[in-house]
Scaffold this active site. Structure first.
Site, PDB file in Angstrom:
ATOM      1  N   ARG A  37      -0.374   6.001  -5.007  1.00 43.65           N
ATOM      2  CA  ARG A  37      -0.167   5.200  -3.806  1.00 43.65           C
ATOM      3  C   ARG A  37      -0.674   5.966  -2.585  1.00 43.65           C
ATOM      4  NH1 ARG A  37       5.378   1.605  -4.548  1.00 43.65           N
ATOM      5  NH2 ARG A  37       4.348   0.037  -5.815  1.00 43.65           N
ATOM      6  N   SER A  40       1.727  -2.879  -6.993  1.00 48.23           N
ATOM      7  CA  SER A  40       2.089  -3.567  -5.758  1.00 48.23           C
ATOM      8  C   SER A  40       1.697  -5.035  -5.809  1.00 48.23           C
ATOM      9  CB  SER A  40       1.417  -2.882  -4.564  1.00 48.23           C
ATOM     10  OG  SER A  40       1.955  -1.594  -4.356  1.00 48.23           O
ATOM     11  N   TYR A  93       8.333   5.872  -3.551  1.00 44.40           N
ATOM     12  CA  TYR A  93       9.453   5.365  -4.340  1.00 44.40           C
ATOM     13  C   TYR A  93      10.738   6.088  -3.947  1.00 44.40           C
ATOM     14  CZ  TYR A  93       5.959   3.340  -7.490  1.00 44.40           C
ATOM     15  OH  TYR A  93       4.927   2.633  -8.016  1.00 44.40           O
ATOM     16  N   GLN A 115      -5.267   1.661  -2.421  1.00 48.31           N
ATOM     17  CA  GLN A 115      -4.467   0.447  -2.250  1.00 48.31           C
ATOM     18  C   GLN A 115      -5.121  -0.762  -2.904  1.00 48.31           C
ATOM     19  OE1 GLN A 115      -3.695  -0.060   1.905  1.00 48.31           O
ATOM     20  NE2 GLN A 115      -2.101   1.508   1.961  1.00 48.31           N
ATOM     21  N   ASP A 138      -4.073  -0.923  -6.508  1.00 45.62           N
ATOM     22  CA  ASP A 138      -2.640  -0.789  -6.769  1.00 45.62           C
ATOM     23  C   ASP A 138      -2.100  -2.065  -7.423  1.00 45.62           C
ATOM     24  OD1 ASP A 138       0.007  -0.174  -6.845  1.00 45.62           O
ATOM     25  OD2 ASP A 138       0.223   0.262  -4.710  1.00 45.62           O
TER      26      ASP A 138
END
Length: 521
Positions: free
Chosen positions: A119, A130, A228, A124, A127
């Protein structure tokens, strides 16, 4: 190289790792695209749609493709089809699948685990966690609404008043934020909790209320854990559960999203909390696949307790929106292939010096490369927790008002003294006719400015306040001058009053029309 999308064999999985649109983009990288017969059917993409996009439909993707892309991790029969030098790109969860890693290693294949994409800002676009969490958070609220016996938003009707639903989101990661956005959009009173205080501002900016804990460990820095939450101490957990027990009787819907990488889901909503909830309440557990955040969750099932609380433990929320999920996931795959093909010439370059590729690679060249080395850059920038703003007391408010009054009085007295001195100085040398006009000008400036500027800015914009102040000065001066002078003075004074009045009246009319745009019909 030949990039092929496999048909998912996991029961109930409807997603596909390549769509006709993403295939067109992959072909621009110089690759040839293949897809297994019927792979996109459950997601709404027919074989003919793939053919129209230039994709070759084959029966055995593992025999035909150099790189196999899929959603779920491979089953044993799929691992047996892998060959040396072949690359598999999919979710894999290497920390929980040591035996599967060994099996793939023995086949000599390379695995790029989409769940291991770091991350960081550059990654991104790849990802996939996500992307899928965003869909799961949205779908969780929709499932909750499907099982909730009331409206989300409050209503006042001729038949009676309906109170708004109260929704608690536990965990404010991607899924949690998506759930918050959906819940507030539907009109529910939304609360959210997370152990990372840096997300409080995001939560409140979306219209929800952040649930604070009076506990020092709540100041957990998410930067060290890649965004996280980290495991909490027993003391913090006790404080957390105590807060949830206070909230349980008030909440109509609870959506839990808390996960810790490489660990079972923490139990945050216990049996006694479920029993404390009102009949008709709903719990949606997005962590059901990892054991569940709710003590009573049954994975892949929806149950109703003796107290009338519905607990939804589905593990396929993204698959329930297969078309949208496939579109987003296939874009993540496409961006990963773009990084693996830096020359855009159809040649895969598996650069193990690249942070993103190295971190996501679980096996390569007959070796297990998991776990990856630490990232060269921090996953997310550390943020200082926002300090709570202390509400001023009544005495402090009164002292502030007195100070402001004194400052205004000093300013006005200063202006009067300055105007008096100016009049005396100018009056000693200027003719009487000039002094009559000059006195009017000074008084108009002072009185006009003070009268107009005193109007609260909440009633009109600051820019309009300035223009009205200038117009007030003009009108007051012209009114004084209109009766003292010849025809030219009267004419100019009349024109000045007319134009200034149009400016003031027009400004307020425009403001009224702007405010009317925000009024409900």
């Amino acid at each position: 190289m030949k990039i092929g999308a496999a048909k998912e064999v996991f029961a109930g999985e409807a997603r596909v790792a390549m769509t006709p649109e993403s295939a067109a983009q992959i072909r621009k990288l110089g690759h040839e695209c293949l897809i297994e017969t019927g792979a996109g059917a459950k997601a709404g993409f027919t074989d003919d749609a793939y053919r129209a996009a230039g994709v070759t439909v084959v029966d055995d993707i593992y025999a035909a493709a150099d790189v196999v892309v899929k959603v779920r991790g491979p089953e044993e029969e799929e691992v047996a089809k892998l060959r040396e030098g072949q690359t598999l790109i999919s979710f894999f969860w290497p920390a929980q699948n040591a035996e599967l890693l060994e099996a793939v290693k023995a086949r000599g294949a390379t695995v790029v685990a989409m769940d291991m994409v770091p991350r960081i800002s550059r990654a991104q676009k790849m990802d996939a966690l996500s992307s899928m969490a965003n869909i799961a958070g949205y779908r969780a609220v929709i499932e909750a609404g499907n099982n909730f016996p009331r409206f989300f938003t409050g209503q006042v009707t001729a038949a009676g008043k309906v109170p708004p639903a109260k929704v608690l989101i536990v965990g404010a990661g991607v899924a949690g934020l998506a759930a918050i956005g959906t819940s507030t959009s539907l009109g529910a009173i939304t609360y959210a909790f997370d152990v990372r205080p840096e997300v409080a501002e995001q939560i409140e900016s979306m219209g929800a209320e952040f649930v604070y804990l009076d506990f020092e460990e709540a100041q957990t820095d998410g930067a060290a854990t890649g965004g996280y939450a980290a495991p909490s101490s027993p003391e913090f957990r006790d404080a957390q559960l105590k807060k949830f027990r206070e909230l349980a009787p008030e909440m109509d819907i609870v959506i839990t999203t808390a996960l810790i990488p490489g660990r079972p889901a923490p139990v945050l909503w216990t049996r006694d909390m479920v029993e404390a909830m009102k009949p008709g309440s709903v719990i949606v557990d997005l962590a059901a696949e990892r054991g569940g955040n709710c003590e009573l969750t049954v994975p892949d099932e929806k149950i109703v307790t003796d107290g009338g609380v519905t607990i939804v433990g589905y593990t396929d929320f993204p698959s329930r929106m297969a078309t949208q999920s496939s579109t987003l996931y296939s874009n993540n795959i496409r961006h990963m292939l773009s990084d693996l093909t830096p020359g855009k010439d159809g040649v895969i370059n598996h650069d193990m010096d690249d942070d993103v590729i190295r971190t996501a690679t679980a096996t390569h060249e007959g070796e297990i490369t998991f776990p990856p080395p630490p990232l060269k850059i921090q996953a997310i920038a550390a943020q200082k927790p926002r300090e709570k703003v202390k509400e001023p007391t009544a005495e402090e408010k009164r002292a502030t008002e007195v100070l402001r009054f004194r400052q205004q009085t000093k300013t006005q007295v200063g202006l009067l003294v300055a105007a008096t001195v100016l009049l005396l100085v100018v009056g000693a040398v200027a003719p009487a006719s000039f002094m009559a006009h000059f006195v009017v000008f000074v008084l108009a400036c002072f009185i006009g400015f003070q009268v107009i500027w005193a109007v609260s800015h909440s009633l009109h914009t600051p820019l309009m306040a300035v223009t009205n102040a200038v117009s007030g000065i003009i009108i007051l001066g012209s009114l004084v001058q209109i009766g003292a002078g010849g025809f030219l003075v009267v004419l100019l004074s009349f024109v000045a009053i007319l134009i200034a009045s149009i400016n003031i009246v027009g400004g307020f009319l425009v403001t009224r029309r702007m405010l009317a745009m925000f009024q409900k019909s």
